[in-house]
Design an enzyme around this catalytic site. Structure first.
Site, PDB file in Angstrom:
ATOM      1  N   SER A  16       0.860  -1.184   0.000  1.00 58.94           N
ATOM      2  CA  SER A  16       0.000   0.000   0.000  1.00 58.94           C
ATOM      3  C   SER A  16       0.892   1.227   0.000  1.00 58.94           C
ATOM      4  O   SER A  16       2.076   1.160   0.383  1.00 58.94           O
ATOM      5  CB  SER A  16      -0.885   0.004   1.251  1.00 58.94           C
ATOM      6  N   TYR A  53      -1.228  -0.134  11.043  1.00 60.06           N
ATOM      7  CA  TYR A  53      -1.307  -0.590   9.646  1.00 60.06           C
ATOM      8  C   TYR A  53      -0.042  -0.203   8.890  1.00 60.06           C
ATOM      9  O   TYR A  53       0.533  -1.015   8.156  1.00 60.06           O
ATOM     10  CB  TYR A  53      -2.544   0.026   8.992  1.00 60.06           C
TER      11      TYR A  53
END
Length: 277
Positions: free
Chosen positions: A132, A145
């Site tokens: 990501s 995250y």
């Protein structure tokens, strides 16, 4: 001979579209998810489906052994399964941090270790780790995250030269916001936190699904990510990483901004949110 791909996290979104893209390209596809009912439609489309919990070593071994028994090869592994544990670092309990890393980091590592001996024996293969933009640029409220995706990036960058002599490629695909159910799961994780009263301005941002990467401006469709993954698998000499979407490409530039300036920007954003609310 038809090439074979193993894809994790195919219940929806990027994983499901990736399985369909590989099917349409003529690959032998093994589409997996924790709940096999979630991938029944992929089975009807021609994929081989299997239940797979990436946190379960026995599950991983069983699925890879099945593919080797049936196909004799794993040409590509797509580590896509993952979710986002959001929230201020202080508010996220250790157990939730462990759960996040169990899926996002230890899962891909477990699968990679399982397929590598077969790839090395054949001296060919591609491992695609779906990371990501959050794995390249940290933002407040996404620290756990971020940490999991930074770990995936670091592992991938080390693995790539380790296995290159065996003809194996390691690729990172780094989407920005994607229009999937990803945000719904992230919202569930936020809702499950015992919130302190110290981070109200941050929570006001995290509670906005578009602000944390939902289907708002700049979000790409999961098919675009899927096609990037397929392209990487088909190339004989893929790049080390592929940012997907304009937001991801622009955000990558943020890495070159001094941390002190980024921190000032975030503080300004929080102050503006507080004034508005």
């Amino acid at each position: 001979m038809t090439e074979t791909v193993l894809i994790t996290g195919c219940s929806s979104g990027i994983g499901q579209e990736t399985a369909r893209a590989f099917l349409q390209d003529g690959w032998e596809v093994y589409a997996t998810a924790r709940n096999p009912a979630d991938v029944e439609s992929l089975g009807e489309a021609g994929a081989n489906i299997a239940s797979l919990d990436v946190t379960d070593g026995d599950d991983v071994e069983r699925v890879v052994e099945r593919i080797i028994d049936e196909e004799g090869r794993v040409d590509c592994l797509v580590n896509n399964a993952g979710y986002a544990q959001l929230g201020p670092v202080e508010d996220v309990p250790v157990e939730s941090v462990e759960d996040q890393f169990a899926v996002n980091v230890f899962g891909p590592h477990r699968l990679t270790r399982e397929v590598l001996p077969h790839m090395r024996e054949r001296r060919t293969g591609t491992i695609v780790n779906v990371s990501s933009v959050a794995g390249r640029l940290a933002t407040p409220g996404m620290g756990i995250y971020n940490g999991s995706k930074f770990a995936v990036e670091g592992i991938s960058d080390a693995l790539r030269p380790e296995v290159s002599e065996f003809g194996i490629d390691v690729v990172l695909v780094e989407p920005g916001p994607v229009d999937t159910a990803f945000v719904e799961r992230a919202n569930d994780e936020i809702d499950g936190l015992e919130r302190s009263d110290a981070y109200d301005s941050l929570y006001s941002i995290l509670d906005d699904s578009e602000a944390i990467g939902g289907g708002g401006p700049g979000a790409v469709q999961p098919r675009e990510v899927a096609e990037t993954i397929l392209d990487a698998a088909n190339l004989t000499d893929p790049a080390d990483r592929y940012p997907v979407g304009q937001v991801a490409k622009v955000a990558m530039l943020g890495r070159f901004v001094p941390a002190r300036l980024r921190d000032k920007f975030y503080r300004l954003a929080f102050s503006l949110v507080t004034k508005v609310s």
